[in-house]
Design an enzyme around this catalytic site. Sequence first.
Site, PDB file in Angstrom:
ATOM      1  N   THR A 185       0.864  -1.181   0.000  1.00  0.00           N
ATOM      2  CA  THR A 185       0.000   0.000   0.000  1.00  0.00           C
ATOM      3  C   THR A 185       0.902   1.233   0.000  1.00  0.00           C
ATOM      4  OG1 THR A 185      -0.059   0.125   2.384  1.00  0.00           O
ATOM      5  CG2 THR A 185      -1.773  -1.181   1.346  1.00  0.00           C
ATOM      6  N   GLU A 329      -5.833  -4.114  -0.321  1.00  0.00           N
ATOM      7  CA  GLU A 329      -6.106  -5.203   0.624  1.00  0.00           C
ATOM      8  C   GLU A 329      -7.276  -6.076   0.193  1.00  0.00           C
ATOM      9  OE1 GLU A 329      -5.400  -2.111   1.411  1.00  0.00           O
ATOM     10  OE2 GLU A 329      -4.368  -1.919   3.339  1.00  0.00           O
ATOM     11  N   LYS A 437     -15.514  14.886  13.715  1.00  0.00           N
ATOM     12  CA  LYS A 437     -16.390  14.440  14.793  1.00  0.00           C
ATOM     13  C   LYS A 437     -16.786  15.639  15.637  1.00  0.00           C
ATOM     14  CE  LYS A 437     -14.683   9.832  14.534  1.00  0.00           C
ATOM     15  NZ  LYS A 437     -13.897   8.754  15.028  1.00  0.00           N
ATOM     16  N   TRP A 442     -20.894  12.762  13.182  1.00  0.00           N
ATOM     17  CA  TRP A 442     -19.877  12.775  12.138  1.00  0.00           C
ATOM     18  C   TRP A 442     -20.278  13.682  10.982  1.00  0.00           C
ATOM     19  CZ3 TRP A 442     -17.843   7.050  11.244  1.00  0.00           C
ATOM     20  CH2 TRP A 442     -17.326   6.570  12.463  1.00  0.00           C
TER      21      TRP A 442
END
Length: 542
Positions: A185, A329, A437, A442
């Site tokens: 990654t 992934e 947040k 959120w």
Amino acid sequence: MRGLMQDWPLLCHRIIEHAAAVHGTQEVVTRSVEGPIHRTNYAEIRNRALKVSQCLDRDRIKLGDRVATIAWNTWRHLEAWYGIMGIGAICHTVNPRLFPEQIAWIINHAEDRVVMTDLTFIPILEKIADKLPSVERYIVFTDKAHMPQTTLKNAIAYEDWIAQADGNFKWKTFDENTAAAMCYTSGTTGDPKGVLYSHRSNVLHALMANSGDSLGANATDTMLPVVPLFHANSWGIAFSAPSMGTKLVLPGAKLDGASVYELLDTEKVTHTAGVPTVWLMLLNHIAANNLKLPHLRMVVCGGSAMPRSMIKSFLDMGVQVRHAWGMTEMSPIGTLAALKPPYSEFTGESRLDILQTQGYPPFGVQMKITDDADKELPWDGKTFGRLKVSGPAVSQAYFRVDANILDEEGYFDTGDVATIDKHGYMRITDRSKDVIKSGGEWISSIDLENLAVGHPAVAEAAVIGVYHPKWDERPLLIVQLKQGQSATREDILKFMDGKIAKWWMPDDIVFVDSIPHTATGKILKTALRDQFKTYNFPTAAA
Ligand code: ADP
């Protein structure tokens, strides 16, 4: 009681073996790095891949050894893939766009024994070669005539190297859970992490990609993967296309609009796949030259969000779009926005709304969204939470990292924040480290950014959460204006007002000359958070 079916390990080289047997004359066309168009077919690719296996075996590359490729999409690269995997060695695709120090770090971490590369990347490798103790030799994807002088250790032209083999060799057999390939990654946060695919996961992933509602190609189609082989398995196309006998057109080193257009046109490409940046270059070229796309039927687009205007541009030219989401992934396919009932009936703007979602998962990917306490959230298309996934082609650990990356139910946290609707359509609203947040609720930084760039004077916008004494965090909008244009804080706030919930409105706007980016072109929010860590909102004292 066990079933009485054959034990037939799912090995990657069975794919090219099948392609050679059943679709042997199907073409693989490449714009070679040397320049000319090169034509071969699946039967020849299989024969030369066997020679790669034979040469590696003779060079004592064993099961589990890592062989790196740093290369463009070409027929030689494809042969090398199958040749490496065909003896149980691990094909480690390295992203040449990373910084040289990162490339060196990755090769050392993987302990690659051999590096196969294109002419393009010899200068980068020569600079770092003395820091790569595990590498025993370099194989350059070219022939004798084009092979330059190089200081790379034991360097040889690929064509000379495979000429030493007669092809009288058999693929090795081993357990299907054996590692086949690895891909790191990009490491925007911390060191890069090695994702290790197995033969089984790659084959199952290819089958997922083969569905009409996935990449959408079959044996009568022609696929041009602009997405590189080093970008998460070229989204599975290097396995999927040969497994179905789809004709492949490989773009080599030239990914600009004119070069991609030329291949789409001359090779009558029906399906193509790549990131939004590539399609932007293509669309600009088409608009500037008043061109058409008469053969193309499907553009698969992923890696980052596909803008609505881009979807519309393709639809207007009669080309279907398939917005896809995934990650290294996940091998990488996670979801694809094919239209299914009841949405297949939708037209106009509401059809665009669905095409713009990241889509639903194929069989083999399970998803859930959770809150910070790991509680599962409803699939109502509104509630957003951490997006977690599981499946046979999803990572369970990173290479040589001793840490558990799965939750109690075996799900991997994607680091994305998303909503899922009752039909399984997922919509990314943020990266979890970027979500703001505010008082326990959120706020999506991406939604605010998308809205802000809709203002005609805004070139680019980034939203970060900044400390607020009452709400913990509140959104700060950072704006880079278009050259020669002007807008005030109030202009932009007024433009946004009414288009989002009141409590989502940024508490302040700051103007900057330029917004920083990562090596892969994403906004570098860590740098912005650093730059504004001592920032105080004008209203925060209250
Ligand atoms: P890296 O994370 O190393 O940059 P990946 O290619 O694995 O490389 O990136 C995966 C991430 O890219 C996803 O977790 C997601 O945040 C983002 N991404 C991929 N596809 C999309 C998409 N269609 N829309 C929005 N974000 C996307």
